[in-house]
Scaffold this motif. Structure first.
Motif, PDB file in Angstrom:
ATOM      1  N   TRP A 185       0.837  -1.191   0.000  1.00 54.26           N
ATOM      2  CA  TRP A 185       0.000   0.000   0.000  1.00 54.26           C
ATOM      3  C   TRP A 185       0.868   1.236   0.000  1.00 54.26           C
ATOM      4  CZ3 TRP A 185       1.326   2.568   4.411  1.00 54.26           C
ATOM      5  CH2 TRP A 185       1.805   1.791   5.469  1.00 54.26           C
ATOM      6  N   ASP A 186       0.295   2.334  -0.448  1.00 52.90           N
ATOM      7  CA  ASP A 186       0.983   3.617  -0.491  1.00 52.90           C
ATOM      8  C   ASP A 186      -0.040   4.685  -0.127  1.00 52.90           C
ATOM      9  OD1 ASP A 186       2.430   5.894  -0.966  1.00 52.90           O
ATOM     10  OD2 ASP A 186       3.258   5.223  -2.877  1.00 52.90           O
ATOM     11  N   GLU A 187       0.107   5.255   1.052  1.00 46.04           N
ATOM     12  CA  GLU A 187      -0.880   6.214   1.544  1.00 46.04           C
ATOM     13  C   GLU A 187      -0.343   7.641   1.573  1.00 46.04           C
ATOM     14  OE1 GLU A 187      -3.285   3.098   4.442  1.00 46.04           O
ATOM     15  OE2 GLU A 187      -1.927   4.573   5.331  1.00 46.04           O
ATOM     16  N   ASN A 363      -8.165   8.207   7.149  1.00 46.31           N
ATOM     17  CA  ASN A 363      -8.145   7.213   6.073  1.00 46.31           C
ATOM     18  C   ASN A 363      -6.742   6.857   5.595  1.00 46.31           C
ATOM     19  OD1 ASN A 363     -10.953   7.027   6.089  1.00 46.31           O
ATOM     20  ND2 ASN A 363     -11.171   8.724   4.659  1.00 46.31           N
ATOM     21  N   LYS A 364      -5.805   6.767   6.545  1.00 53.00           N
ATOM     22  CA  LYS A 364      -4.479   6.218   6.272  1.00 53.00           C
ATOM     23  C   LYS A 364      -4.202   5.159   7.338  1.00 53.00           C
ATOM     24  CE  LYS A 364      -2.505  10.243   3.960  1.00 53.00           C
ATOM     25  NZ  LYS A 364      -1.355  11.172   3.898  1.00 53.00           N
ATOM     26  N   PRO A 365      -4.997   4.096   7.336  1.00 49.24           N
ATOM     27  CA  PRO A 365      -4.932   3.135   8.442  1.00 49.24           C
ATOM     28  C   PRO A 365      -3.614   2.395   8.551  1.00 49.24           C
ATOM     29  CG  PRO A 365      -6.282   2.283   6.655  1.00 49.24           C
ATOM     30  CD  PRO A 365      -5.985   3.702   6.307  1.00 49.24           C
ATOM     31  N   ASN A 366      -3.010   2.038   7.419  1.00 51.82           N
ATOM     32  CA  ASN A 366      -1.754   1.295   7.486  1.00 51.82           C
ATOM     33  C   ASN A 366      -0.617   2.163   8.007  1.00 51.82           C
ATOM     34  OD1 ASN A 366      -2.587  -1.336   6.124  1.00 51.82           O
ATOM     35  ND2 ASN A 366      -3.256   0.189   4.636  1.00 51.82           N
ATOM     36  N   SER A 367      -0.633   3.446   7.644  1.00 51.95           N
ATOM     37  CA  SER A 367       0.362   4.368   8.184  1.00 51.95           C
ATOM     38  C   SER A 367       0.178   4.498   9.690  1.00 51.95           C
ATOM     39  CB  SER A 367       0.222   5.740   7.514  1.00 51.95           C
ATOM     40  OG  SER A 367       0.333   5.632   6.113  1.00 51.95           O
ATOM     41  N   GLY A 368      -1.077   4.611  10.124  1.00 53.62           N
ATOM     42  CA  GLY A 368      -1.336   4.677  11.557  1.00 53.62           C
ATOM     43  C   GLY A 368      -0.892   3.425  12.276  1.00 53.62           C
TER      44      GLY A 368
END
Length: 719
Positions: A185-187, A363-368
């Motif tokens: 993923w790329d956020e 809406n950047k869950p993977n970054s979080g």
């Protein structure tokens, strides 16, 4: 010496066109006589009454007030921002729109302080764009010299900034190639677009894996069980069909900030709402540091914390979509450096924890998810997970460590459940006590003896309740995401003992039936929604099995009765969630934080009657399911004004069960023609991601079918 004339005709010519206006100060005659002047232009009442000559002085000096200075600074900042945009975007100068300050951030915000402000973040010099004039007509000797002077000043400012230490992270030129087969993923902001929507709730996804791995307990897993597409992908309306005030856009004009004091309204906003649910910061200490009543912690970490607090505060309390928080977050992120990650302190843990929760909600869950991992590692590195009985630290310092640890624990486990990822938060070796339920004035830096716990709701009540909830349910969660899936009787037993025991341990003043003060109603309601949502996660596989799977053979009556009870608990939890969230949204104050949590829990709950109605449109509970769906759709339409993701949720519901809602449409009474195998096949990539990767590598596709059948076979027989 001016000649005498009638009072009305002798007023200063400066005011001859201002009949009925009011002067800023008394007239000269009233000031000489020290009389009270009503300052009416062109002649005041006293001068008119006694036929005196009424004259006013036209002041050229501006008033030396804070308000006037703020107005001038804000106007200058907006002008600079517009000029900068014209220089950087010469082709688009005709379409430049000057953004006005955000209104209604909340009652805690003062309109004159919520203007656009000059950003104090320090951008990477390598990313600076060459300055260009807006149009050829602007190319003059004076303007060129002005731009050169401005660049020289900026270069001097940049040089002084970077001599003082690293405060920004250079963006790497290499971008990883996304591949659906390995959940990459790329956020980053520059790579976000409407076709690759990723929501922070783990419920909506535009492609099987582009949003990272979402497991069987996530909302997306249940949604895929109802997918009508041929390829197992979920289609949502494009961004152009959403609200014009979209969360996904990048702010076109940078904020203007001339002093850290202008962040005070955003800090007020943070402590007015968010802090009452997640008190990871001590309010009095933080405010004293902001005002420099006490020294601020050394290093950049405190400024990182200040800006992320401001971003969270302005976003959560807003009553309409905004983008001020995005630039505040960029300012916070610009102050994070790799060197900072080679340190360990409480402020850094607080900042990274807030980073993680903010990015999930944006809406950047993977970054979080990544930021949470950093925060947890640093927290363990400074021993937040342990109690030190012989420590020389003050009682207050020990209590703050407990508060920070349990807030981190809440965010970490909450995100794990949301995205249905393995529970990797350690159970062994953790012996930190729960924070006390006390009012802040009763527990301060000078406290020498532990205070008596309060017998009423405080800002720490919700944190304690949610932390103990996750402690009680971690065993259940690990079992429902593992194989074999627990039986209905096992689930009921764990529910009664663990969740039931947790409910009984909640203090009397925070019980579900007790009405809370307005400031605590949101966190109290979220807790009620949360444990019902967990029950939905527990029991919905049994419901899916009843609706979709073939009836079993020779099942015992006792097993069937246990399954019926479990399914009924799932239906009850969904119905109660819809009712509670609808009532809250209609009766309580609406802001973005309430909208985010309400939308998350409402959408997961409403998918239960959606699936039921699709598979049993003429069942005895069908009218009740339709009523729940209609009720939820009304709330979602209202929520869409605050969170555009609600538009997508509405689209999903209409797409899945639009035909079944209107009984006047032909064919409404026929259940979906999709076979159970087809409906479950859309679910399998999220439940068994390794199988998808194996199949793409050329392995036998029979593995997929056998795994799904194994899952269904491990559930109790339905007959």
């Amino acid at each position: 010496m001016p000649t005498e004339s009638s009072p009305r005709s002798s007023a200063s010519g400066l005011y001859e066109n201002e009949i009925g206006a009011t002067a800023e100060q008394a007239c000269n005659e009233c000031r000489r006589r020290k009389s009270k002047c009503n300052r009416i232009i062109p002649v005041c009442s006293l001068c008119h009454k006694f036929e005196r000559r009424c004259t006013y002085e036209k002041h050229t000096k501006t008033p030396l007030t804070r308000r006037h200075l703020n107005e001038v600074e804000n106007e200058l900042a907006r002008t600079k921002a517009l000029l900068q945009q014209l220089m950087n975007n010469p082709k688009d100068h005709a379409n430049v729109e000057l953004h006005t300050p955000v209104e209604d951030v909340n009652e805690v915000s003062h309109s004159e302080d919520v203007a656009r402000f000059q950003q104090l973040s320090h951008p990477d010099p390598s990313n600076r764009q060459p300055r260009r004039l807006a149009s050829p007509g602007v190319h003059s000797r004076h303007s060129t010299q002005h731009i050169a002077l401005e660049e020289a000043r900026n270069d001097q400012y940049q040089s002084s900034v970077y001599e003082n230490g690293p405060q920004a992270i250079s963006s790497l030129p290499l971008k990883p190639n996304s591949s659906p087969s390995n959940f990459e993923w790329d956020e980053r902001n520059e790579n976000s677009n409407g076709e690759r929507f990723i929501d922070g709730m783990g419920s909506l996804t535009s492609a099987p894996h582009e949003g990272g791995y979402l497991g069987v307990a996530s909302g997306a897993a249940l949604l895929r069980a109802t997918d009508t597409g041929t390829h197992g992908t979920t289609e949502f309306p494009c961004l152009e069909q959403r609200s014009p005030a979209s969360y996904d856009r990048t702010p076109r004009i940078e904020f203007a900030l001339s002093s850290l004091g202008q962040l005070e309204p955003f800090v007020d906003a943070y402590f007015s709402v968010y802090h009452r649910s997640y008190p990871i910061i001590h309010e009095a200490t933080f405010r004293a540091q902001l005002m420099e009543v006490i020294p601020r912690p050394a290093g950049n970490a405190w400024q990182v914390l200040l800006f992320i607090v401001s971003a969270v505060g302005v976003w959560t309390t807003s009553t309409k979509p905004i983008d001020i928080d995005l630039q505040l977050f960029e300012s916070a992120k610009a102050r994070v450096s790799i060197d900072m990650l080679e340190t360990g302190n409480l402020v850094l843990v607080q900042a990274l924890t807030l980073f993680s929760n903010y990015m999930q909600k944006r809406n950047k869950p993977n970054s979080g998810y990544n930021y949470t991992g950093l925060a947890r590692r640093i927290a363990m590195g400074i021993g937040l997970h342990k109690e030190f009985t012989n420590s020389e630290a003050s009682l207050f310092a020990t209590e703050m460590r407990r508060r920070i640890w349990h807030c981190l624990y809440i965010f970490d486990v909450g995100a794990i459940i949301t995205f249905s990822r393995p529970l990797d938060f350690p159970n062994g070796g953790i012996d930190v006590a729960l924070p006390m339920n006390v009012h802040d004035p009763d527990f301060t830096q000078a406290t020498k003896a532990l205070p008596i716990a309060a017998g009423e709701t405080t800002i720490y009540t919700h944190m304690r309740a949610q932390a103990t909830f996750h402690m009680a349910t971690s065993t259940i969660y690990s079992k429902i995401i593992s194989s074999p899936f627990p039986s209905a009787s096992d689930l009921l037993d764990m529910d009664d003992k663990l969740i039931g025991g947790w409910l009984r341990e909640i203090p009397d003043f925070f019980q579900e039936s007790v009405t809370q003060e307005p400031r605590f109603r949101l966190c109290h309601s979220i807790l009620r929604w949360r444990y019902r949502n967990f029950r939905i996660l527990m029991y919905r596989p049994l419901l899916l099995s009843r609706l979709m799977a073939r009836p079993g053979q020779g099942a015992g009556q006792e097993n069937l009765a246990q399954t019926d009870i479990a399914i009924q608990r799932c239906l009850d939890a969904a119905r109660e969630s819809v009712e509670l969230i609808s009532n809250f949204w209609a009766q309580e104050k609406q802001n973005i934080m309430a909208c985010w949590y309400g939308l998350y829990f409402l959408f997961q709950a409403i998918l239960i009657p959606v699936i039921c109605l699709r598979n049993d449109p003429q069942g005895p509970l069908a009218p009740e399911w339709r009523e729940q769906i209609y009720q939820a759709m009304m709330v979602l339409e209202s929520m869409a004004l605050l969170n555009p993701t609600a538009f997508r949720c509405l689209s999903v519901i209409r797409n899945r069960c639009g035909t079944y809602l209107d009984t006047s449409v032909e064919g409404w009474g026929n259940p979906t023609e999709e076979s159970p195998q087809t409906q479950l096949a859309n679910l399998y990539p999220l439940m068994w991601p390794t199988l998808e990767m194996a199949q793409l590598d050329g392995m036998d596709s029979v593995l997929q079918e056998s795994t799904i059948l194994d899952f269904m076979n491990q559930l109790p027989d339905m007959e």
